[in-house]
Design an enzyme around this catalytic site. Structure first.
Site, PDB file in Angstrom:
ATOM      1  N   CYS A  87       0.824  -1.217   0.000  1.00 29.87           N
ATOM      2  CA  CYS A  87       0.000   0.000   0.000  1.00 29.87           C
ATOM      3  C   CYS A  87       0.854   1.261   0.000  1.00 29.87           C
ATOM      4  O   CYS A  87       0.350   2.364  -0.179  1.00 29.87           O
ATOM      5  CB  CYS A  87      -0.920  -0.014   1.205  1.00 29.87           C
ATOM      6  N   CYS A 210     -13.960  -0.569   7.247  1.00 31.60           N
ATOM      7  CA  CYS A 210     -13.101  -0.930   6.119  1.00 31.60           C
ATOM      8  C   CYS A 210     -13.208   0.117   5.018  1.00 31.60           C
ATOM      9  O   CYS A 210     -14.288   0.633   4.751  1.00 31.60           O
ATOM     10  CB  CYS A 210     -13.541  -2.269   5.531  1.00 31.60           C
ATOM     11  N   LYS A 336     -11.090   5.701   3.691  1.00 30.97           N
ATOM     12  CA  LYS A 336     -12.465   5.346   4.009  1.00 30.97           C
ATOM     13  C   LYS A 336     -13.402   5.809   2.905  1.00 30.97           C
ATOM     14  O   LYS A 336     -14.293   5.086   2.504  1.00 30.97           O
ATOM     15  CB  LYS A 336     -12.908   6.031   5.315  1.00 30.97           C
ATOM     16  N   HIS A 340      -9.263   2.598  -1.863  1.00 30.86           N
ATOM     17  CA  HIS A 340      -7.817   2.402  -1.806  1.00 30.86           C
ATOM     18  C   HIS A 340      -7.282   1.716  -3.056  1.00 30.86           C
ATOM     19  O   HIS A 340      -6.935   0.539  -3.034  1.00 30.86           O
ATOM     20  CB  HIS A 340      -7.495   1.597  -0.545  1.00 30.86           C
TER      21      HIS A 340
END
Lengths: 396, 471
Positions: A87, A210, A336, A340
């Site tokens: 990430c 998530c 959020k 992502h």
């Protein structure tokens, strides 16, 4: 590190796509959308770019090299260096590009992050996140971070209800911010009750703990401090950075407490030291940190010194990290609300910091007052790798 | 004298009341419950369970061989026993053999092992048998069958039961069979199967054994007769001159008929219950019959296995979905989940045998830091290639952290518990939990490793260890 590069390089232009389910846009389209915004912002064109640092993690799965950027953008026979670092890929592309300029080899370079998660056919990042088909056969991202929450609640003596309410407040805050971010994937505000009662993904994490899965691209054009003002009056300077990777997965690391992450502590300390920050809680104007899951943002508060150990709860309850709080965190809604798209996220977060420091945020309602220093950060792997960058709007 | 040194069995924790199967078909139910292999269990994993239960913490260097018996071997071509021997952590220079295709394969393996001991070609051989047979949906056998494993360690020293001798009958007939392409077991008319097949051949073998070794029915403590049903069992025992009290419990009521494993499961249970000086007859049927005679020694009361058959039978979790039963048995295909991104590699699996199959951790000789998997460079002091290896498969741990992951499992078994456990010796192990009650999972819970089948990929089965709550 052998040498500080504080204030040696500056960002002179950035671009960021709308994030979301961009069914009609491929990787190349997304790259074009962000890069042409950055060209316009910096007042440069493809012939000015001397090197490109590309971050893309998952799609297509193998063999991409620098092809996406080359085919889409038609650079003039320059090096394109692709990295995949979980990430943190976007941040690492950005920081490698900054170091290339600081080295004196290049004057103007591009750092580009682009990811197309919605071409995989699956709603999450998938199972089997790791290296080994047996040791990590069914490892998932929500599962790995869920184990942080279990441990944090245990260590703090929180009941499941107290723990869920605590991290739920981070989801409420970020959705409140995302509602004011035109480029975010999600614009809906949520209540704490919605957050706490949402379906479980990886207990104790529920749906609103998530981040989403999105498509997106963001990029930065970087030059030297000396050249920066030729392009614009308000370049944004790199003040400091830190990158650190733990030597073993948290899952198997001897004696690991799942609370104090060496990679988070080391990367932030290196960035603060280079930037000359002594008290990040007081000196940072705004921060974009890796809220892949609400518990991750909470862990970062404590590992980055935004909150004292065990004190995140007090700061969350007092609203310290909200838009009007002492240190606004994820003021654009964070992962959020943006989702992502792995390779793009670090540059998307830096885009928000860049615009905040220039006081040019696309929605004035989320513009912080008199910003000076901003931090962006991504946290990758199971998690194992952290990359931090600190930026400022003035030299010195 | 050759005999049995240790014994053990394995019964999967899942049980289903037979009336659930019956009601799905609107037909009559057989009384009781049957065992069901979990979605991550097969004959190899159950055979490993049985063998580890039997060997317990015994030094693996003493074992010369491992014989595996099953009609449902996980691999049709490949030495299943070699994989089992690795998971059990036997030495490289052991003799491994697969005994297959018959319900008598376990007694054949047992006789071969006893003969090897008697012939002095081996000192200690473990025989482990496991089966997970599939019957036609709606058939009587669908209710009657169970899944399980049984194991015995044979040797000539320190035995709990002496092997007095055996007697065999071979009889070719088509009564119960399965062709290579068949999923389900076929059989001829019941009266032919039970009368001319089972009863006649078993009677011939047992009476032949008793005549050969001059044994009177009244002197036998227990006669161990795996049977297709309890009525046939009683009829056979009676015709041989045994009373009901001499019949070893069939395990049919609460476990079901576990195929080739059944003789060793019943033998293990009989040895658990035996007292010194007991005379035991074990017989097994399948195109003829084998009969074996044992006499227990004064060591028979020593509890050498890790768990008793009694506790394994009693430790259960009720399984209530017939639809999931069909899916676990590969009779219906449930909605596929996400594909696996990490395909196993034959070379990597082979190379990582010590860590992945034998489950070894490393402990630094310089600073004592231990870690799993094996670390060539110490995490703490960076000593290079300076470690001792520790086997985790007979250690226990406690849950340090966990998550109940709702998105990572199979669609017919959706909840996975990802677990980090701390093992004795301060060793962290990350793995999936199995045989759990999801709501009961908690930090601090005691767990132990269990060898399981993870998933298929690259054309072979991917086995690894999971964590099981210790009850």
């Amino acid at each position: 590190m052998a040498r500080s590069i504080k204030d040696e390089v500056a960002i002179i232009g950035m671009g960021c796509t709308r994030f979301g389910e961009r069914w009609d846009m491929g990787l190349e389209d997304l790259a074009i959308e962000s890069v042409y915004e950055a060209y316009e912002d910096a007042g440069v064109g493809p012939d000015d770019i001397q090197g490109c640092w590309l971050a893309t993690a998952s799609a297509p799965l193998i063999g991409v090299g620098g092809t996406i950027a080359a085919n889409a953008l038609k650079f003039n026979n320059i090096p394109i260096i692709r990295n995949e670092n979980w990430c943190a890929s976007g941040h690492i592309a950005l920081l490698e590009a900054c170091m290339a300029v600081a080295s004196g080899v290049y004057d103007i370079v591009l750092a580009l992050g682009v990811e197309k998660l919605k071409d995989t056919g699956y709603p999450g990042l998938g199972t089997g996140r790791g290296m080994s088909p047996v040791l990590e056969a069914r490892r998932t991202s929500p599962g790995s971070f869920g184990m942080i929450a279990t441990r944090y609640f245990e260590q703090q003596g929180l009941s499941i209800e107290e723990g869920k309410a605590l991290i739920g407040k981070i989801a409420v805050k970020n959705h409140d911010n995302g509602a004011l971010a035109p480029r975010a994937h999600f614009h809906n505000k949520i209540t704490l009750e919605q957050a706490v009662k949402a379906p479980i993904i990886a207990w104790p994490l529920g749906l609103f703990d998530c981040c989403g899965n999105s498509d997106g691209s963001a990029c930065a054009i970087i030059t030297t401090r000396e050249l920066a003002k030729k392009f614009r009056p308000d370049p944004i300077y790199l003040k400091g950075f830190g990158i650190a990777m733990d030597a073993m997965l948290p899952h198997t690391r001897p004696n690991f407490d799942w609370i104090k992450f060496n990679s988070l502590m080391t990367s932030s300390k290196k960035a603060y030291d280079m930037a000359g920050i002594r008290n990040p809680r007081e000196e940072l104007s705004v921060a974009e940190v890796h809220d892949c899951f609400t518990i991750t943002e909470l862990a970062i508060y404590e590992n980055f010194g935004f909150s004292r150990w065990g004190n995140a709860r007090e700061d969350i309850d007092s609203g310290f990290f909200t838009r009007d709080g002492g240190l606004p965190v994820n003021i654009d809604g964070g992962l959020k609300c943006f989702g992502h798209p792995v390779g793009a996220s670090g540059l998307r977060m830096t885009y928000e910091i860049y615009k905040q420091l220039q006081q040019k945020v696309d929605n004035p309602q989320r513009q912080v007052k008199n910003p000076r220093l901003g931090l962006s950060h991504t946290f990758g792997g199971p998690p194992q790798l952290s990359a931090v960058a600190v930026f400022g709007n003035e030299v010195g | 004298m050759a005999g049995i040194v240790s014994y053990g069995g394995y019964v999967p924790i899942l049980r289903m009341e037979r009336k659930i199967i019956a009601s799905a078909w609107g037909r009559g139910a057989t009384a009781g419950e049957r065992s069901i292999a979990n979605s991550d269990e097969d004959s190899i994993t159950m055979a490993v369970e049985g063998a580890i239960n039997c060997l317990n913490k015994m030094d693996r260097k003493e074992i010369d061989g491992l014989y595996f018996a099953s009609t449902t071997s996980s691999y049709a071509e490949k030495m299943n026993a070699a994989l089992i021997a690795a998971a059990v952590d036997l030495e490289r220079n052991v003799l491994t053999m697969d005994f297959t295709n018959s319900l008598r394969s376990s007694t054949a393996a047992l006789r071969a092992a006893l003969d090897a001991i008697a012939g002095k070609s081996a000192k200690k051989v473990v025989v482990t048998a496991a089966d997970t047979r599939t019957a036609y949906p709606k058939s009587d056998q669908e209710q009657l069958f169970g899944d399980g494993a049984g194991a015995v360690l044979v040797g000539d020293d320190d035995v709990v039961a002496d092997y007095e001798g055996g007697f065999a009958v071979s009889n070719d007939m088509m009564d119960v069979w399965r062709n290579p392409e068949d999923q389900f077991i076929k059989q001829w008319e019941g009266r032919f199967v039970l009368g001319e097949g089972y009863t006649r051949n078993m009677k011939e073998a047992v009476s032949g054994l008793m005549k050969k070794y001059n044994v009177q029915p009244g002197t036998v403590s227990k006669v161990i007769l795996p049977a297709p049903d309890d009525r046939t069992l009683k009829g056979l025992a009676k015709s041989l001159g045994f009373t009901d009290a001499q019949i070893q419990d069939s395990l049919l009521g609460n476990v079901g008929h576990c195929g080739a494993a059944h003789p060793l499961m019943m033998l293990s249970q009989a040895l658990e219950e035996a007292v010194p000086g007991d005379l035991l007859i074990l017989a097994a049927y399948g195109d003829g019959a084998d009969a074996l005679l044992f006499k227990t020694t004064d060591k028979v009361g020593e509890n050498r296995s890790r768990r008793t058959m009694k506790s394994l039978v009693e430790n259960k979790m009720m399984f209530t979905s017939y639809a999931r039963f069909l899916s676990y048995k590969n009779i219906v295909e449930a909605l596929p989940g996400e594909p696996f991104r990490l395909l196993p590699s034959a070379t990597a699996t082979w190379r990582e045998n010590k860590t992945s199959t034998r489950l070894y951790a490393s402990k630094c000789r310089a600073c004592g830091t231990a870690a799993y998997p094996i670390q060539r460079i110490c995490y703490n002091c960076r000593s290079k290639d300076n470690y001792e290896e520790l086997r985790l498969s007979d250690r226990t741990g406690t849950v340090y952290t966990f998550t109940r992951d709702n998105l990572a499992g199979r669609s017919d078994d959706p909840v996975l518990i990802q677990t980090v456990a701390e093992f004795e010796g301060n060793i962290r192990f990350y793995g999936l939990m199995t045989d759990f009650v999801a709501e009961e999972t908690a930090v601090g819970m005691k767990v132990e490793p269990t060898f399981r089948r993870l998933y298929e990929g690259a054309g072979f089965h991917n086995y690894f260890w999971k964590l099981r709550p210790i009850k």
